[in-house]
Write a protein that holds these residues in place. Structure first.
Motif, PDB file in Angstrom:
ATOM      1  N   GLY A 105       0.777  -1.237   0.000  1.00 33.63           N
ATOM      2  CA  GLY A 105       0.000   0.000   0.000  1.00 33.63           C
ATOM      3  C   GLY A 105       0.808   1.287   0.000  1.00 33.63           C
ATOM      4  O   GLY A 105       0.469   2.226  -0.733  1.00 33.63           O
ATOM      5  N   PRO A 106       1.881   1.405   0.797  1.00 31.72           N
ATOM      6  CA  PRO A 106       2.636   2.662   0.810  1.00 31.72           C
ATOM      7  C   PRO A 106       3.254   3.031  -0.531  1.00 31.72           C
ATOM      8  O   PRO A 106       3.609   4.191  -0.749  1.00 31.72           O
ATOM      9  N   ALA A 107       3.385   2.077  -1.454  1.00 34.30           N
ATOM     10  CA  ALA A 107       3.964   2.368  -2.769  1.00 34.30           C
ATOM     11  C   ALA A 107       2.917   2.776  -3.794  1.00 34.30           C
ATOM     12  O   ALA A 107       3.267   3.149  -4.918  1.00 34.30           O
ATOM     13  N   HIS A 108       1.640   2.723  -3.432  1.00 34.21           N
ATOM     14  CA  HIS A 108       0.582   2.929  -4.420  1.00 34.21           C
ATOM     15  C   HIS A 108       0.500   4.362  -4.942  1.00 34.21           C
ATOM     16  O   HIS A 108       0.246   4.571  -6.128  1.00 34.21           O
ATOM     17  N   MET A 148      -6.062   1.826  -1.598  1.00 37.39           N
ATOM     18  CA  MET A 148      -5.550   2.647  -2.692  1.00 37.39           C
ATOM     19  C   MET A 148      -4.285   3.379  -2.241  1.00 37.39           C
ATOM     20  O   MET A 148      -3.233   3.295  -2.874  1.00 37.39           O
ATOM     21  N   VAL A 149      -4.400   4.118  -1.144  1.00 39.22           N
ATOM     22  CA  VAL A 149      -3.268   4.738  -0.450  1.00 39.22           C
ATOM     23  C   VAL A 149      -3.628   4.660   1.031  1.00 39.22           C
ATOM     24  O   VAL A 149      -4.734   5.051   1.414  1.00 39.22           O
ATOM     25  N   TYR A 179     -10.335   6.825  -1.562  1.00 41.70           N
ATOM     26  CA  TYR A 179     -10.090   7.896  -0.593  1.00 41.70           C
ATOM     27  C   TYR A 179     -11.031   7.775   0.603  1.00 41.70           C
ATOM     28  O   TYR A 179     -10.602   7.876   1.761  1.00 41.70           O
ATOM     29  N   ALA A 180     -12.319   7.556   0.335  1.00 43.07           N
ATOM     30  CA  ALA A 180     -13.291   7.454   1.428  1.00 43.07           C
ATOM     31  C   ALA A 180     -12.937   6.298   2.359  1.00 43.07           C
ATOM     32  O   ALA A 180     -13.007   6.425   3.595  1.00 43.07           O
ATOM     33  N   ALA A 181     -12.537   5.168   1.787  1.00 41.70           N
ATOM     34  CA  ALA A 181     -12.159   4.023   2.613  1.00 41.70           C
ATOM     35  C   ALA A 181     -10.948   4.350   3.472  1.00 41.70           C
ATOM     36  O   ALA A 181     -10.897   3.989   4.664  1.00 41.70           O
ATOM     37  N   SER A 182      -9.972   5.054   2.906  1.00 41.55           N
ATOM     38  CA  SER A 182      -8.778   5.423   3.685  1.00 41.55           C
ATOM     39  C   SER A 182      -9.128   6.404   4.793  1.00 41.55           C
ATOM     40  O   SER A 182      -8.599   6.306   5.912  1.00 41.55           O
TER      41      SER A 182
END
Length: 337
Positions: free
Chosen positions: A77-80, A100-101, A306-309
């Motif tokens: 994830g951190p590379a996304h 996503m991020v 974005y909303a999920a993060s």
């Protein structure tokens, strides 16, 4: 369009290797054109026996490789964020695994970057939207036959957590699927989260808060609870029950083989998400390939990522602080209205 879609796969670990196999053997209309992974040996192993694939240790080299016309991101994830922005800069359609991020600020930067393009390029890998049981439940809720949804009861259990898995990752990695599924099934944003912490299981690694019970509130007053237990020691189980004004519906119980012998009746217990959701992953990637070849982008997008993060980030704060935390979302760009 008769030419196969050349896909660069970023990441050749557990998930990436499975997607490489899927594109090569299951999906129609696509081929693996390039693979990037910091571990070149792992990448070489993942593409063994597949012709015409270039192997790289750098993302940019894979994106610029001959024949690449789309990108599947299956790296950590951190590379996304960097990979998504690099794909956007090249105008390449993307299927990006969740999260996503991981952090909401980075996820918002991805939203803003795509919005500046004025068109969608990315689909986010919330594959439960492609699972047959989830699709049936979504159709039932949308039909109105059961009346307004009042509650969702969700269960997410794993055999064991990988090395280095943290208490925060129980929320922002494991529960991210429930977050998206709840938003999708209910058609509502999640507005607040509370996390309860029972005593940790003796199966959990030292210091890992496992299991956890999360309670989400929605914009229209429904409640969503998620029991997440990532070190059960016995199997992978995902269930969801919708409780509505005029009835309820539950999925996730009957998807394994049942065996009857003279010794009794037994049912196999799925051990891995790649087994439980194999069909969903197949449908997801096939739908992405079909849409990309037609010049379209469908499925969950970067706003959903974005909303999920943002919800997961609020969940991590609730886990750490022990209280109710509200979810703050940025203004939604017109592209995603």
């Amino acid at each position: 369009m008769s030419e196969l879609l050349g896909v660069a796969v970023l990441g050749a670990g557990h998930m990436g290797a499975d997607h490489i196999r899927r594109i090569d053997r299951v999906v129609n209309g696509a081929r693996v054109a390039a693979v990037a992974d910091p571990d070149s040996g792992r990448a070489e192993d993942a593409v063994a026996g597949i012709d015409g694939v270039s192997v790289h240790t750098e993302v940019a080299a894979a994106l610029d490789a001959p024949g690449v016309r789309a990108v599947l991101i299956a790296s950590p994830g951190p590379a996304h964020e960097e990979a998504l922005l690099a794909a956007f800069a090249r105008g390449l359609p993307v299927l990006c695994e969740k999260p996503m991020v991981p952090d909401s600020a980075g996820a918002l930067r991805v939203v803003e970057a795509e919005a500046r393009l004025g068109r969608r390029l990315a689909q986010i890998g919330f594959m439960r939207r492609y699972d047959a049981e989830y699709i049936r439940l979504k159709a039932l809720l949308d039909s109105g036959r059961l009346g307004r949804p009042l509650m969702l009861h969700c269960t997410h259990r794993n055999v064991s957590s990988p090395a280095g898995f943290t208490s925060a990752m129980v929320v922002n990695s494991s529960v991210s699927h429930e977050i998206d599924a709840a938003r999708w099934l209910l058609g509502q944003e999640l507005t607040a989260v509370t996390v309860l912490r029972p005593r940790p299981s003796s199966h959990a690694p030292e210091g890992l808060l496992d299991p956890q019970l999360l309670m989400f509130e929605t914009a229209e007053g429904a409640l969503v609870d998620v029991e997440v237990f990532v070190n059960t020691g016995f199997g992978y189980q995902v269930r969801c029950e919708a409780v509505c004004e005029s009835g309820s519906a539950r999925i996730g119980d009957e998807h394994a083989m049942r065996v009857t012998t003279a010794d009794g009746v037994g049912q196999e217990v799925t051990q891995d998400y790649l087994v439980r959701f194999a069909d969903a992953y197949d449908r997801e990637v096939q739908a992405w390939v079909d849409a990309t070849r037609a010049g379209r982008v469908t499925g969950p997008g970067v706003w959903d990522g974005y909303a999920a993060s943002a919800v997961a980030e609020a969940g991590v704060r609730a886990l750490e602080d022990g209280g109710r935390v509200t979810v703050e979302l940025a203004a939604r760009p017109d592209l995603y209205a």
